[in-house]
Design an enzyme around this catalytic site. Sequence first.
Site, PDB file in Angstrom:
ATOM      1  N   ASN A 166      -3.559  -0.243   2.571  1.00  0.00           N
ATOM      2  CA  ASN A 166      -2.957   0.628   3.575  1.00  0.00           C
ATOM      3  C   ASN A 166      -3.235   0.000   4.932  1.00  0.00           C
ATOM      4  OD1 ASN A 166      -2.642   2.584   5.653  1.00  0.00           O
ATOM      5  ND2 ASN A 166      -2.789   4.243   4.167  1.00  0.00           N
ATOM      6  N   GLU A 193       1.828   2.672   4.417  1.00  0.00           N
ATOM      7  CA  GLU A 193       1.818   3.089   5.815  1.00  0.00           C
ATOM      8  C   GLU A 193       2.277   1.961   6.735  1.00  0.00           C
ATOM      9  OE1 GLU A 193      -0.843   6.159   8.524  1.00  0.00           O
ATOM     10  OE2 GLU A 193      -1.756   5.280   6.729  1.00  0.00           O
ATOM     11  N   TYR A 200       2.256   5.688  -1.646  1.00  0.00           N
ATOM     12  CA  TYR A 200       1.517   6.328  -0.564  1.00  0.00           C
ATOM     13  C   TYR A 200       1.661   7.828  -0.781  1.00  0.00           C
ATOM     14  CZ  TYR A 200       0.108   7.558   4.223  1.00  0.00           C
ATOM     15  OH  TYR A 200      -0.527   8.095   5.321  1.00  0.00           O
ATOM     16  N   ASP A 229      -2.495   4.100  -1.846  1.00  0.00           N
ATOM     17  CA  ASP A 229      -3.300   5.128  -1.201  1.00  0.00           C
ATOM     18  C   ASP A 229      -2.932   6.453  -1.857  1.00  0.00           C
ATOM     19  OD1 ASP A 229      -4.529   6.994   0.382  1.00  0.00           O
ATOM     20  OD2 ASP A 229      -3.726   6.248   2.282  1.00  0.00           O
ATOM     21  N   ASN A 233      -4.716   9.272  -1.638  1.00  0.00           N
ATOM     22  CA  ASN A 233      -5.182  10.409  -0.846  1.00  0.00           C
ATOM     23  C   ASN A 233      -5.925  11.445  -1.683  1.00  0.00           C
ATOM     24  OD1 ASN A 233      -4.769  10.169   2.017  1.00  0.00           O
ATOM     25  ND2 ASN A 233      -2.564  10.130   1.620  1.00  0.00           N
ATOM     26  N   ASP A 248      -7.990   1.449   9.075  1.00  0.00           N
ATOM     27  CA  ASP A 248      -9.087   2.303   8.635  1.00  0.00           C
ATOM     28  C   ASP A 248      -9.291   2.250   7.119  1.00  0.00           C
ATOM     29  OD1 ASP A 248      -6.649   3.581   8.364  1.00  0.00           O
ATOM     30  OD2 ASP A 248      -7.252   5.426   9.375  1.00  0.00           O
ATOM     31  N   HIS A 249      -8.473   1.453   6.429  1.00  0.00           N
ATOM     32  CA  HIS A 249      -8.630   1.199   4.999  1.00  0.00           C
ATOM     33  C   HIS A 249      -8.998  -0.269   4.778  1.00  0.00           C
ATOM     34  CE1 HIS A 249      -6.393   4.860   3.454  1.00  0.00           C
ATOM     35  NE2 HIS A 249      -6.055   4.863   4.727  1.00  0.00           N
TER      36      HIS A 249
END
Length: 261
Positions: A7, A34, A108, A149, A151, A249-250
């Site tokens: 991501n 993303e 995603y 991702d 989530n 941030d991943h």
Amino acid sequence: MRIATYNVNSITARLPRLLAWLESSGTDVLCIQETKCSAEQFPHDELRELGYESAVNATGRWNGVALLSKVGLEDVTLGLPGGPDYEGVQEPRAISATCGGVRVWSVYVPNGREVEHDHYGYKLDWFRALAGAVAADAAGPRPFAVLGDFNVAPTDEDVYDPAVFAGLTHVTPAERAALEALRAVGLSDVFPRPLKYDRPYTFWDYRMLAFPKNKGMRIDLVYGNEPFTKAVTDSYVDREERKGKGASDHAPVVVDLDLDR
């Protein structure tokens, strides 16, 4: 073959880092999430210079997924067949293709936002559609994997402190049940090794020094069928790529395959 999922949290903002990582990592196939760009803005030319074919499903807002491959990119499918709409449209959250004899999906999964939010119900509907869409490939003889991702943290051990997440999305019983239903079609979690610490987290918030304090979550996952998992020789979280200025941030999750095993 080396397959990874990442991501990037905006491919435009992260492009120089991404290109450098692709060169240094030796990745053959990359699943991206993303992208935060339109299909027209996607950097096909820059990636082609590194030897990658690319396919993208993106509309220029907050979502967007892509596949990069040095080993072929065939039978590309954009979107999630039978997937739900949100606010009248199917968001660009899935893309699949065959790369070097391996069928891969880059996904995603919707965030869910809050348990009482419409987006949470959409997330669960999306998972149900994903399980139905991949069931035939998961049960088939060809190596197959869903990467991306998700989530969702599969267990309490996949978050740094379960108490912090109590009552929030990403850890609820319904989300974890949706993951279990996906695995039940014939997929297994390819669990990566950490390069540091004892848990292979893949996401750390930008705020409150979460990364240096290792306050992370494992939400970027690789789910493979039996022919895929039998070929796995190594899997790890490339935590080093989360370091430094301009990082996502991943962190990427990398899987090595020996298809002749």
